[in-house]
Motif scaffolding. Structure first.
Motif, mmCIF file in Angstrom:
data_model
loop_
_atom_site.group_PDB
_atom_site.id
_atom_site.type_symbol
_atom_site.label_atom_id
_atom_site.label_comp_id
_atom_site.label_asym_id
_atom_site.label_seq_id
_atom_site.Cartn_x
_atom_site.Cartn_y
_atom_site.Cartn_z
ATOM 1 N N LEU A 280 3.084 -16.583 3.012
ATOM 2 C CA LEU A 280 2.289 -15.406 3.337
ATOM 3 C C LEU A 280 1.314 -15.189 2.183
ATOM 4 O O LEU A 280 1.730 -14.928 1.055
ATOM 5 N N VAL A 281 0.023 -15.355 2.455
ATOM 6 C CA VAL A 281 -1.014 -15.214 1.432
ATOM 7 C C VAL A 281 -1.805 -13.945 1.719
ATOM 8 O O VAL A 281 -2.485 -13.846 2.742
ATOM 9 N N ASN A 282 -1.703 -12.992 0.816
ATOM 10 C CA ASN A 282 -2.353 -11.699 0.979
ATOM 11 C C ASN A 282 -3.520 -11.583 0.005
ATOM 12 O O ASN A 282 -3.377 -11.867 -1.178
ATOM 13 N N PHE A 283 -4.682 -11.172 0.516
ATOM 14 C CA PHE A 283 -5.843 -10.910 -0.342
ATOM 15 C C PHE A 283 -6.022 -9.399 -0.455
ATOM 16 O O PHE A 283 -5.995 -8.682 0.547
ATOM 17 N N TRP A 284 -6.202 -8.926 -1.685
ATOM 18 C CA TRP A 284 -6.236 -7.498 -1.951
ATOM 19 C C TRP A 284 -7.183 -7.194 -3.097
ATOM 20 O O TRP A 284 -7.724 -8.100 -3.733
ATOM 21 N N ALA A 285 -7.371 -5.891 -3.360
ATOM 22 C CA ALA A 285 -8.199 -5.455 -4.482
ATOM 23 C C ALA A 285 -7.694 -4.101 -4.968
ATOM 24 O O ALA A 285 -7.104 -3.333 -4.204
ATOM 25 N N THR A 286 -7.928 -3.808 -6.238
ATOM 26 C CA THR A 286 -7.438 -2.558 -6.812
ATOM 27 C C THR A 286 -8.144 -1.344 -6.225
ATOM 28 O O THR A 286 -7.601 -0.233 -6.256
ATOM 29 N N TRP A 287 -9.357 -1.521 -5.692
ATOM 30 C CA TRP A 287 -10.118 -0.394 -5.140
ATOM 31 C C TRP A 287 -9.722 -0.065 -3.705
ATOM 32 O O TRP A 287 -10.233 0.894 -3.118
ATOM 33 N N CYS A 288 -8.801 -0.833 -3.134
ATOM 34 C CA CYS A 288 -8.459 -0.734 -1.711
ATOM 35 C C CYS A 288 -7.227 0.159 -1.507
ATOM 36 O O CYS A 288 -6.122 -0.219 -1.905
ATOM 37 N N PRO A 289 -7.375 1.350 -0.887
ATOM 38 C CA PRO A 289 -6.223 2.241 -0.686
ATOM 39 C C PRO A 289 -5.110 1.617 0.158
ATOM 40 O O PRO A 289 -3.930 1.814 -0.128
ATOM 41 N N ALA A 290 -5.469 0.877 1.195
ATOM 42 C CA ALA A 290 -4.454 0.253 2.047
ATOM 43 C C ALA A 290 -3.662 -0.803 1.278
ATOM 44 O O ALA A 290 -2.474 -1.020 1.553
ATOM 45 N N CYS A 291 -4.303 -1.435 0.299
ATOM 46 C CA CYS A 291 -3.612 -2.434 -0.529
ATOM 47 C C CYS A 291 -2.528 -1.758 -1.363
ATOM 48 O O CYS A 291 -1.440 -2.309 -1.562
ATOM 49 N N ARG A 292 -2.819 -0.573 -1.829
ATOM 50 C CA ARG A 292 -1.851 0.183 -2.625
ATOM 51 C C ARG A 292 -0.601 0.493 -1.794
ATOM 52 O O ARG A 292 0.507 0.541 -2.312
ATOM 53 N N THR A 293 -0.774 0.669 -0.496
ATOM 54 C CA THR A 293 0.351 0.903 0.410
ATOM 55 C C THR A 293 1.128 -0.374 0.683
ATOM 56 O O THR A 293 2.358 -0.380 0.709
ATOM 57 N N GLU A 294 0.392 -1.473 0.875
ATOM 58 C CA GLU A 294 1.026 -2.715 1.327
ATOM 59 C C GLU A 294 1.680 -3.523 0.210
ATOM 60 O O GLU A 294 2.714 -4.167 0.427
ATOM 61 N N LEU A 295 1.111 -3.513 -0.978
ATOM 62 C CA LEU A 295 1.617 -4.356 -2.057
ATOM 63 C C LEU A 295 3.093 -4.103 -2.386
ATOM 64 O O LEU A 295 3.852 -5.064 -2.578
ATOM 65 N N PRO A 296 3.561 -2.847 -2.452
ATOM 66 C CA PRO A 296 4.995 -2.649 -2.698
ATOM 67 C C PRO A 296 5.881 -3.227 -1.590
ATOM 68 O O PRO A 296 6.999 -3.689 -1.864
ATOM 69 N N ILE A 297 5.392 -3.224 -0.355
ATOM 70 C CA ILE A 297 6.132 -3.839 0.754
ATOM 71 C C ILE A 297 6.223 -5.345 0.543
ATOM 72 O O ILE A 297 7.287 -5.953 0.709
ATOM 73 N N LEU A 298 5.106 -5.941 0.162
ATOM 74 C CA LEU A 298 5.095 -7.381 -0.112
ATOM 75 C C LEU A 298 5.993 -7.719 -1.295
ATOM 76 O O LEU A 298 6.655 -8.758 -1.309
ATOM 77 N N ASP A 299 5.994 -6.846 -2.296
ATOM 78 C CA ASP A 299 6.843 -7.070 -3.463
ATOM 79 C C ASP A 299 8.322 -7.062 -3.064
ATOM 80 O O ASP A 299 9.109 -7.892 -3.532
ATOM 81 N N GLN A 300 8.696 -6.132 -2.206
ATOM 82 C CA GLN A 300 10.078 -6.074 -1.736
ATOM 83 C C GLN A 300 10.422 -7.305 -0.903
ATOM 84 O O GLN A 300 11.520 -7.866 -1.019
ATOM 85 N N LEU A 301 9.470 -7.748 -0.077
ATOM 86 C CA LEU A 301 9.678 -8.962 0.715
ATOM 87 C C LEU A 301 9.906 -10.155 -0.201
ATOM 88 O O LEU A 301 10.824 -10.960 0.016
ATOM 89 N N ALA A 302 9.087 -10.271 -1.250
ATOM 90 C CA ALA A 302 9.252 -11.372 -2.209
ATOM 91 C C ALA A 302 10.592 -11.261 -2.920
ATOM 92 O O ALA A 302 11.239 -12.276 -3.216
ATOM 93 N N GLY A 303 11.035 -10.032 -3.178
ATOM 94 C CA GLY A 303 12.306 -9.819 -3.857
ATOM 95 C C GLY A 303 13.516 -10.163 -3.009
ATOM 96 O O GLY A 303 14.612 -10.359 -3.544
ATOM 97 N N ASN A 304 13.314 -10.256 -1.690
ATOM 98 C CA ASN A 304 14.414 -10.649 -0.800
ATOM 99 C C ASN A 304 14.806 -12.117 -0.990
ATOM 100 O O ASN A 304 15.870 -12.543 -0.554
ATOM 101 N N ARG A 305 13.918 -12.879 -1.603
ATOM 102 C CA ARG A 305 14.165 -14.287 -1.957
ATOM 103 C C ARG A 305 14.627 -15.122 -0.766
ATOM 104 O O ARG A 305 15.578 -15.882 -0.845
#
Length: 202
Positions: free
Chosen positions: A80-105
């Protein structure tokens, strides 16, 4: 008898933009059944299949913290390849979800988040602020692997039709499809999508 007036400027512009978008995006809507992937969608967007073979570009991607990423090195895994930017409000919402997904290993899944920010100095503080601990973070400020839009003739499967945008690579290394906007990657529907592509071995 109902009288119909001429279309408004807004309607006309919307129609033209829709036509241009349909020409620029060689895609098919993702749909269940007939051997295709299970549906995955948000309130506004759906996972969309890309037509034809779309191999990932052979470009080293700098990593936050040093070293480089090679997207061609993940054969036999769904990526899963996600493209994001610090100025993007929706990215701020999604990145923690992706982080948790990655943490599921999950052994057959790799999760990579690539920032398009031109100023690298803002990325590390942003990642720290969101407490992202498991995500693999890459940089692509110069468009080595991604391009805005899809009609500039650049040979990349990663066209940035929106922000954030996530692409799914199958176990054979080709780009299968994408979804724009933040999505719930921890949902049952997302897990079914990953399961489907993890099972598509030659």
């Amino acid at each position: 008898m109902t009288s119909y007036g001429s279309p408004t400027r807004r309607t006309f512009v919307a129609g033209i933009m829709g036509a241009v978008a349909s020409l620029a995006m060689p895609v098919l809507p993702g749909r269940a059944g007939a051997g295709g992937p299970p549906p995955f969608a948000t309130a506004r967007h759906q996972f969309t299949l890309l037509r034809g073979v779309r191999p990932v570009p052979l470009a080293p991607i700098p990593r936050l913290g040093g070293g480089v990423l090679d997207l061609t090195s993940f054969r036999d895994k769904v990526v899963l390849v996600n493209f994001w930017a610090t100025w993007c409000p929706a990215c701020r919402t999604e990145l923690p979800i992706l982080d948790q997904l990655a943490g599921n290993r999950r052994a057959d899944l790799a999760v990579i988040a690539i920032t398009t920010d031109r100023d690298r100095s803002v990325v590390a503080p942003f990642v720290k602020q969101l407490k992202l601990r498991h995500l693999t973070i890459g940089f692509d400020p110069g468009g080595l692997v991604a391009r805005a839009g899809g009609s500039d003739g650049v040979g990349t499967p990663f066209a940035l039709y929106g922000m954030p945008i996530s692409f799914l690579l199958g176990v054979t290394g080709q780009v299968e499809g994408y979804i724009t906007g933040e999505a719930d990657w921890l949902s049952i529907e997302a897990r079914r999508l990953f399961d489907y592509y993890a099972s598509q071995r030659g």
